[in-house]
Design an enzyme around this catalytic site. Sequence first.
Site, mmCIF file in Angstrom:
data_model
loop_
_atom_site.group_PDB
_atom_site.id
_atom_site.type_symbol
_atom_site.label_atom_id
_atom_site.label_comp_id
_atom_site.label_asym_id
_atom_site.label_seq_id
_atom_site.Cartn_x
_atom_site.Cartn_y
_atom_site.Cartn_z
ATOM 1 N N ASP A 84 -62.929 -54.139 26.884
ATOM 2 C CA ASP A 84 -61.466 -54.202 26.939
ATOM 3 C C ASP A 84 -60.764 -52.848 26.776
ATOM 4 O OD1 ASP A 84 -60.829 -53.601 24.136
ATOM 5 O OD2 ASP A 84 -61.522 -55.596 23.643
ATOM 6 N N TYR A 85 -61.512 -51.764 26.594
ATOM 7 C CA TYR A 85 -60.848 -50.477 26.385
ATOM 8 C C TYR A 85 -60.061 -50.042 27.620
ATOM 9 C CZ TYR A 85 -63.372 -49.464 22.006
ATOM 10 O OH TYR A 85 -63.858 -49.481 20.719
ATOM 11 N N ASN A 86 -58.759 -49.896 27.419
ATOM 12 C CA ASN A 86 -57.868 -49.417 28.485
ATOM 13 C C ASN A 86 -58.029 -50.225 29.770
ATOM 14 O OD1 ASN A 86 -56.698 -47.023 27.031
ATOM 15 N ND2 ASN A 86 -58.871 -46.455 26.970
#
Length: 330
Positions: A84-86
């Site tokens: 889910d990072y960025n």
Amino acid sequence: MMERREFLKSAAITALASTLASHAEAADTAGMPYRTLGRTGARVSLVGLGGHHIGRSYVSQDESTRIVRTALDSGLNFLDNCWDYNDGLSEERMGIALKDGYREKAFLMTKLDGRTVQSAQQQLEQSLKRLQTDHIDLIQMHEVIRMDDPERIFAAGGSLEYLEKAKKEGKVRFIGFTGHKSPEIHLHMIETATKHNYTFDTVQMPLNAMDAHFDSFGSKVIPVAKKLNMGILGMKPMGDGVILKSNAITPVECLRYAMHLPVSVVITGCDSMQVLQQALDTAKNFHGLSETEVSAILKKTETVAQNGQFELYKTSHNFDGTYHNPQWLG
């Protein structure tokens, strides 16, 4: 009285670090120290590269590639990331940086949020595609921040069921979990695993000079994880910069304190070549802290750390991606 508290804290940290030598291994030709990642037996660099920062809007694709490749060329081999990072950009950028033979230099870790077979499978497949690899060295269940997360993960049709299948298929090598909210939730996760005759390969948690004073992962979770020979991953040595706003401790002191703990790797975010070089230099020049140095750092951070005001990942929802996006859990 304060001096006695400081002495007791210093003694506790020193006791935790007393087994550090068993984790240490000879440095590579670039001078980077390596430690053993618990029961996995893998050798990982003392400092690891956080994946969130390279996907931030002010960091270009070229700069992110330069950061990742310079880190790997300098002896760092542990790469952190998350599905889910960025919105996936962090994994996509890391995947680009790992082309041209760089994947072979890396111990690649990413995380997923899914709590069901279906969501975990979907997220892992997306991560593999973004990272442009056929396997992840370490997959971790992300944001174990609710007391019922362990039950969901271990339930029939839960995410662990799929990850064990993915492991047999060669898509992942090792399985762990991470969280930042409360050591009690981490302990519940480990206890739940034990009830199911299961031991996680790794556990990730915030370990820093503020944590030692407030609802401490270091004092509560590390001893339990060590008994099970789990690889211990330290994160948030600077609390995403929030700890530095206390003006009580410097970035290098933050890194050195975290490295002194009995961790396999200290994961730190690097959004520039300058910040990366600081992390690399600190790791390569690290030879432990004396009791006096530990005590001095704890004394400087004691007052400002008392109510968790600089550990917002514990005391607020600012760092809780799955709180703001519950659909990610599946």
